[in-house]
Design a protein around this motif. Sequence first.
Motif, short mmCIF file in Angstrom:
data_model
loop_
_atom_site.label_atom_id
_atom_site.label_comp_id
_atom_site.label_asym_id
_atom_site.label_seq_id
_atom_site.Cartn_x
_atom_site.Cartn_y
_atom_site.Cartn_z
N VAL A 195 0.83 -1.20 0.00
CA VAL A 195 0.00 0.00 0.00
C VAL A 195 0.87 1.26 0.00
O VAL A 195 1.84 1.36 0.74
N TYR A 196 0.47 2.19 -0.85
CA TYR A 196 1.11 3.50 -0.94
C TYR A 196 0.02 4.56 -0.80
O TYR A 196 -1.15 4.29 -1.09
N LEU A 197 0.39 5.74 -0.36
CA LEU A 197 -0.58 6.81 -0.11
C LEU A 197 -0.19 8.08 -0.85
O LEU A 197 1.00 8.38 -1.00
N ALA A 198 -1.20 8.81 -1.27
CA ALA A 198 -1.00 10.13 -1.87
C ALA A 198 -2.15 11.02 -1.39
O ALA A 198 -3.22 10.53 -1.05
N GLU A 199 -1.91 12.33 -1.36
CA GLU A 199 -2.98 13.24 -0.95
C GLU A 199 -4.00 13.42 -2.07
O GLU A 199 -5.18 13.58 -1.81
N PHE A 200 -3.53 13.40 -3.32
CA PHE A 200 -4.38 13.59 -4.49
C PHE A 200 -3.61 13.09 -5.70
O PHE A 200 -2.39 13.23 -5.75
#
Length: 194
Positions: A162-167
């Motif tokens: 899993v990776y995360l980004a704000e937008f």
Amino acid sequence: MARRLALVLRHAPEKFDLEMDINGWIDVKDIVRQFKGSNERRYHWFRPHHIRAISETDPKGRYEVRGNVIRATYAHTVEIELDLPTDNIPDALYYPCSPDEYENLIEVGISPSGRAHVHLSANIRSAAEAGHVHHAIPTLLEVDTARLVAAGETVWHAGITVYLAEFVPGKYLSIVPNDHPEYELARVHWAEEE
């Protein structure tokens, strides 16, 4: 136990009178004390090593333990400041969506819905499995993370896949073909489960 831990670490520590720091950390002993003291005798056996075991055996890397504190690595609805790794991000990540929404996402981009961040998967198979929870056959979008990061956006490595980004702006998105071999493998697996 894992669901209750997720509630504490991702969504509502205040329901258990627990203090979370700005980066999402909570003292393991405090969690044990609150669970055992919740007037539910079913947690009388609960100890700190049980929390460590949940963290260490979770196949998705949902939790991280450092010393005497634990936090969820992703899926927060509470506001925290991420201090997760931002290096060695793959050049492409993947996002599952409804077949009805992919055109809109390519136009306007992907925003977090009900969570603090957009969740991206490391590979097509993981994205397909995540999408299959909500859609019989999800549409998969590829995120050109090499260009996204080069443009100054931050992507965090949160769990095992899993990776995360704000937008994620739409210009970094493209559709994964339905006949992609990894996607076909996921669909074969779903058919076998039925």
